[in-house]
Design a protein around this motif. Structure first.
Motif, PDB file in Angstrom:
ATOM      1  N   ASP A  12       0.862  -1.222   0.300  1.00 44.10           N
ATOM      2  CA  ASP A  12       0.449   0.173   0.255  1.00 44.10           C
ATOM      3  C   ASP A  12       0.829   1.236  -0.230  1.00 44.10           C
ATOM      4  OD1 ASP A  12      -2.136  -1.554  -0.093  1.00 44.10           O
ATOM      5  OD2 ASP A  12      -2.244  -1.534   2.344  1.00 44.10           O
ATOM      6  N   GLY A  13       1.829   1.304  -0.947  1.00 50.11           N
ATOM      7  CA  GLY A  13       2.842   2.750  -0.746  1.00 50.11           C
ATOM      8  C   GLY A  13       3.794   2.286  -0.603  1.00 50.11           C
ATOM      9  N   ALA A  14       4.017   2.040   0.996  1.00 45.25           N
ATOM     10  CA  ALA A  14       5.492   1.459   1.431  1.00 45.25           C
ATOM     11  C   ALA A  14       6.396   0.093   1.612  1.00 45.25           C
ATOM     12  CB  ALA A  14       4.782   0.688   3.452  1.00 45.25           C
ATOM     13  N   VAL A  15       7.227   1.402   0.693  1.00 43.08           N
ATOM     14  CA  VAL A  15       8.314   0.536   0.061  1.00 43.08           C
ATOM     15  C   VAL A  15       9.106  -0.836   0.624  1.00 43.08           C
ATOM     16  CG1 VAL A  15      10.317   0.724  -1.234  1.00 43.08           C
ATOM     17  CG2 VAL A  15       8.615   2.206  -1.596  1.00 43.08           C
ATOM     18  N   ARG A  16       9.465  -1.832   0.377  1.00 42.55           N
ATOM     19  CA  ARG A  16       9.864  -2.549   1.596  1.00 42.55           C
ATOM     20  C   ARG A  16      11.648  -2.420   1.254  1.00 42.55           C
ATOM     21  NH1 ARG A  16       6.930  -8.894   1.693  1.00 42.55           N
ATOM     22  NH2 ARG A  16       8.477  -8.485   3.541  1.00 42.55           N
ATOM     23  N   LYS A  17      12.275  -3.453   2.440  1.00 42.59           N
ATOM     24  CA  LYS A  17      13.573  -3.469   2.460  1.00 42.59           C
ATOM     25  C   LYS A  17      14.648  -3.749   1.414  1.00 42.59           C
ATOM     26  CE  LYS A  17      17.918  -3.584   5.394  1.00 42.59           C
ATOM     27  NZ  LYS A  17      18.091  -4.676   4.688  1.00 42.59           N
ATOM     28  N   PRO A  18      14.207  -5.311   0.242  1.00 37.07           N
ATOM     29  CA  PRO A  18      14.802  -5.398  -0.589  1.00 37.07           C
ATOM     30  C   PRO A  18      14.870  -4.969  -1.145  1.00 37.07           C
ATOM     31  CG  PRO A  18      13.145  -6.805   0.467  1.00 37.07           C
ATOM     32  CD  PRO A  18      12.912  -5.836   1.524  1.00 37.07           C
ATOM     33  N   THR A  19      13.931  -3.877  -1.675  1.00 40.49           N
ATOM     34  CA  THR A  19      13.697  -3.078  -2.928  1.00 40.49           C
ATOM     35  C   THR A  19      14.608  -1.572  -2.924  1.00 40.49           C
ATOM     36  OG1 THR A  19      11.017  -3.135  -3.218  1.00 40.49           O
ATOM     37  CG2 THR A  19      12.283  -1.623  -4.593  1.00 40.49           C
ATOM     38  N   LEU A  20      14.764  -1.055  -1.724  1.00 36.38           N
ATOM     39  CA  LEU A  20      15.298  -0.346  -1.576  1.00 36.38           C
ATOM     40  C   LEU A  20      17.530  -0.900  -1.671  1.00 36.38           C
ATOM     41  CD1 LEU A  20      13.750   1.790   1.549  1.00 36.38           C
ATOM     42  CD2 LEU A  20      13.638   2.082  -0.636  1.00 36.38           C
ATOM     43  N   ARG A 186      -8.021 -14.131   1.928  1.00 40.63           N
ATOM     44  CA  ARG A 186      -7.385 -13.374   1.770  1.00 40.63           C
ATOM     45  C   ARG A 186      -6.578 -13.693   4.129  1.00 40.63           C
ATOM     46  NH1 ARG A 186      -5.823 -10.090  -1.724  1.00 40.63           N
ATOM     47  NH2 ARG A 186      -4.072 -10.701  -3.399  1.00 40.63           N
ATOM     48  N   THR A 187      -5.789 -14.511   4.959  1.00 33.80           N
ATOM     49  CA  THR A 187      -5.365 -14.254   6.387  1.00 33.80           C
ATOM     50  C   THR A 187      -4.422 -13.610   6.715  1.00 33.80           C
ATOM     51  OG1 THR A 187      -6.881 -16.833   6.221  1.00 33.80           O
ATOM     52  CG2 THR A 187      -5.799 -15.625   8.360  1.00 33.80           C
ATOM     53  N   PRO A 188      -4.129 -12.454   7.638  1.00 33.60           N
ATOM     54  CA  PRO A 188      -3.199 -11.474   7.475  1.00 33.60           C
ATOM     55  C   PRO A 188      -2.764 -12.520   7.866  1.00 33.60           C
ATOM     56  CG  PRO A 188      -5.600 -10.404   8.441  1.00 33.60           C
ATOM     57  CD  PRO A 188      -5.762 -11.823   7.597  1.00 33.60           C
ATOM     58  N   ARG A 189      -1.474 -12.261   8.603  1.00 31.74           N
ATOM     59  CA  ARG A 189      -0.373 -13.378   9.535  1.00 31.74           C
ATOM     60  C   ARG A 189      -0.231 -12.699  10.655  1.00 31.74           C
ATOM     61  NH1 ARG A 189       5.816 -13.581   6.780  1.00 31.74           N
ATOM     62  NH2 ARG A 189       5.180 -11.443   6.052  1.00 31.74           N
ATOM     63  N   GLU A 190      -0.595 -13.586  11.209  1.00 35.68           N
ATOM     64  CA  GLU A 190      -0.268 -13.067  12.904  1.00 35.68           C
ATOM     65  C   GLU A 190       1.373 -11.867  13.497  1.00 35.68           C
ATOM     66  OE1 GLU A 190      -0.105 -15.137  17.163  1.00 35.68           O
ATOM     67  OE2 GLU A 190      -0.426 -16.162  15.949  1.00 35.68           O
ATOM     68  N   ALA A 191       0.760 -10.855  13.551  1.00 31.07           N
ATOM     69  CA  ALA A 191       1.909 -10.045  13.741  1.00 31.07           C
ATOM     70  C   ALA A 191       2.515 -10.490  15.824  1.00 31.07           C
ATOM     71  CB  ALA A 191       1.595  -8.427  14.371  1.00 31.07           C
ATOM     72  N   THR A 192       3.699 -10.727  15.326  1.00 26.54           N
ATOM     73  CA  THR A 192       4.688 -11.197  16.284  1.00 26.54           C
ATOM     74  C   THR A 192       5.831 -10.242  16.829  1.00 26.54           C
ATOM     75  OG1 THR A 192       6.582 -11.565  14.838  1.00 26.54           O
ATOM     76  CG2 THR A 192       5.095 -13.199  15.420  1.00 26.54           C
ATOM     77  N   GLY A 193       5.884  -8.806  16.389  1.00 28.93           N
ATOM     78  CA  GLY A 193       6.590  -7.805  15.944  1.00 28.93           C
ATOM     79  C   GLY A 193       7.671  -8.077  16.053  1.00 28.93           C
ATOM     80  N   ARG A 194       8.166  -8.965  15.282  1.00 28.56           N
ATOM     81  CA  ARG A 194      10.055  -9.300  14.685  1.00 28.56           C
ATOM     82  C   ARG A 194       9.909  -9.008  13.650  1.00 28.56           C
ATOM     83  NH1 ARG A 194       8.590 -14.482  17.951  1.00 28.56           N
ATOM     84  NH2 ARG A 194       9.062 -14.181  20.219  1.00 28.56           N
ATOM     85  N   PRO A 195      11.076  -9.008  12.851  1.00 27.47           N
ATOM     86  CA  PRO A 195      11.179  -9.109  11.497  1.00 27.47           C
ATOM     87  C   PRO A 195      10.621  -9.363  10.988  1.00 27.47           C
ATOM     88  CG  PRO A 195      13.626  -8.736  12.404  1.00 27.47           C
ATOM     89  CD  PRO A 195      11.786  -8.397  13.529  1.00 27.47           C
ATOM     90  N   ASP A 196      10.505  -9.672   9.619  1.00 25.16           N
ATOM     91  CA  ASP A 196      10.197 -10.649   8.071  1.00 25.16           C
ATOM     92  C   ASP A 196      11.463 -11.480   8.331  1.00 25.16           C
ATOM     93  OD1 ASP A 196      10.313 -11.444   5.667  1.00 25.16           O
ATOM     94  OD2 ASP A 196       8.271 -11.388   6.266  1.00 25.16           O
ATOM     95  N   LEU A 197      11.699 -12.794   9.143  1.00 26.98           N
ATOM     96  CA  LEU A 197      12.356 -13.770   8.828  1.00 26.98           C
ATOM     97  C   LEU A 197      13.749 -13.181   7.373  1.00 26.98           C
ATOM     98  CD1 LEU A 197      14.366 -16.531  10.036  1.00 26.98           C
ATOM     99  CD2 LEU A 197      12.199 -18.513   8.775  1.00 26.98           C
ATOM    100  N   THR A 198      12.790 -14.224   6.318  1.00 27.72           N
ATOM    101  CA  THR A 198      13.532 -13.302   4.415  1.00 27.72           C
ATOM    102  C   THR A 198      14.819 -11.989   4.865  1.00 27.72           C
ATOM    103  OG1 THR A 198      12.048 -12.688   3.759  1.00 27.72           O
ATOM    104  CG2 THR A 198      12.567 -14.918   3.806  1.00 27.72           C
ATOM    105  N   GLU A 199      14.096 -11.062   5.891  1.00 29.01           N
ATOM    106  CA  GLU A 199      14.483  -9.731   5.302  1.00 29.01           C
ATOM    107  C   GLU A 199      15.329  -8.809   6.893  1.00 29.01           C
ATOM    108  OE1 GLU A 199      11.267  -7.272   4.654  1.00 29.01           O
ATOM    109  OE2 GLU A 199      10.402  -8.046   2.499  1.00 29.01           O
ATOM    110  N   ALA A 200      15.345 -10.122   7.970  1.00 31.27           N
ATOM    111  CA  ALA A 200      15.779  -9.395   9.364  1.00 31.27           C
ATOM    112  C   ALA A 200      17.390  -9.020   8.693  1.00 31.27           C
ATOM    113  CB  ALA A 200      15.497 -10.562   9.916  1.00 31.27           C
TER     114      ALA A 200
END
Length: 320
Positions: A12-20, A186-200
């Motif tokens: 929704d317009g928020a660019v994720r780190k891998p793109t940067l 779609r089922t939203p991923r449960e928020a854990t407060g931790r970063p995404d595993l593949t991007e951490a």
């Protein structure tokens, strides 16, 4: 300079780190032209321009959310035809690799997946890969057509490099196949407060040595003290101690963080294939002969239930 297409991963317009990170790599071989699709595509322009995009091609349509990858492939193909780029860079996620493969087939070009570095070459970009379960490092170029390259997260630093970021509307005509597979729920991923595993930037993983689902709290405590993601070996996942979505390895997720901490993991080749490109690897295992110690930068021979809590307390103390 030649232009380089960069496929934008955003929410929704928020660019994720891998793109940067891709923009950093793209600037090594040409002028980055970003392709942002779907809801909020226009809102990505400021962040993309700040990190080097000379142009941002945008297109918003319901098809990108309502159907699977084909509408995005149609749009990226339209961008390719409009720009005639020197290369196309795509984040190396499961979806990204499918998009890249379909695009390469359509434009009759070669593809390189899971690159961990990129540099200018003599006529074509040179991509570095870690291959054969991370046993070898190779440098490759595409010899047919325009290179389509997917890049692993954490392969390059995020660097500010302000550019024009001129926004242009992309003209996209969807193919008949675009609406062939519809997303029904779609089922939203449960928020854990931790970063995404593949991007951490930091990943703390537990294996068979954790000896039970209830003991993963020790691994989670260390991860939370470091602001890290939590991973698990296949043995831990198969035993039902942690969700499959957190599995690191050849049949799980591939990670390449700045720091990887393996606790109670023997280091079987299946697991090594998913984490061996990590920049710094630390292993904690009470078996001094465990294969994991053959590849680590730092190894601790000891019981993880003594070492990990002590490390967690030390991190908390140093952070004040």
């Amino acid at each position: 300079m030649a232009e380089v297409l960069v496929f934008v991963d955003h929410v929704d317009g928020a660019v994720r780190k891998p793109t940067l990170e891709l923009l950093t790599l793209a600037r090594r071989i040409g002028d980055p032209v970003a392709v942002a699709l779907g809801n909020g595509a226009g809102d990505t322009a400021a962040a993309l321009a700040e990190h080097g995009a000379v142009k941002v091609l945008t297109h918003e349509a319901a098809e990108y959310a309502d159907y699977l990858v084909v509408p995005k492939v149609d749009a990226l193909q339209a961008a390719y035809a409009a720009v005639s780029p020197a290369a196309v860079l795509v984040p190396s996620s499961a979806e990204g690799k499918e998009i890249a493969a379909r695009l390469a087939l359509r434009i009759k070009s070669g593809i390189i997946t899971d690159a961990v570095d990129l540099e200018a070459g003599d006529g074509a970009p040179v991509a570095t890969q870690s291959v054969f379960a991370a046993s070898y490092t190779t440098k490759s170029t595409v010899t047919s057509g325009t290179p389509v390259i997917t890049v692993k997260p954490n392969s390059a630093p995020v660097e500010a490099a302000p550019a024009a970021g001129t926004v242009e509307a992309l003209n996209v005509a969807f193919s008949a196949q675009a609406t062939g597979t519809k997303v029904t729920s779609r089922t939203p991923r449960e928020a854990t407060g931790r970063p995404d595993l593949t991007e951490a930037a930091i990943v703390v993983s537990g294996g068979r040595g954790v000896n039970g689902a209830e003991n993963f709290s020790v691994i989670e405590a260390l991860a939370d003290s470091l602001g890290a993601a939590v991973g698990a070996s296949r043995a831990a996942v198969d035993a039902g101690w942690y969700p499959h979505s957190n599995q690191v390895g050849q049949t799980g997720k591939s990670v390449s963080p700045q720091l990887y901490i393996a606790s109670g993991i023997s280091g079987a080749i299946q697991h090594r294939a998913g984490m061996q490109t990590s920049k710094t690897i630390v292993a904690i295992n009470k078996d001094a002969e465990a294969p994991i110690f053959d590849l680590v930068d730092y190894g601790v021979v000891g019981d993880l239930f003594d070492v990990v809590p002590a490390l967690t307390e030390e991190v908390k103390t140093r952070k004040g």
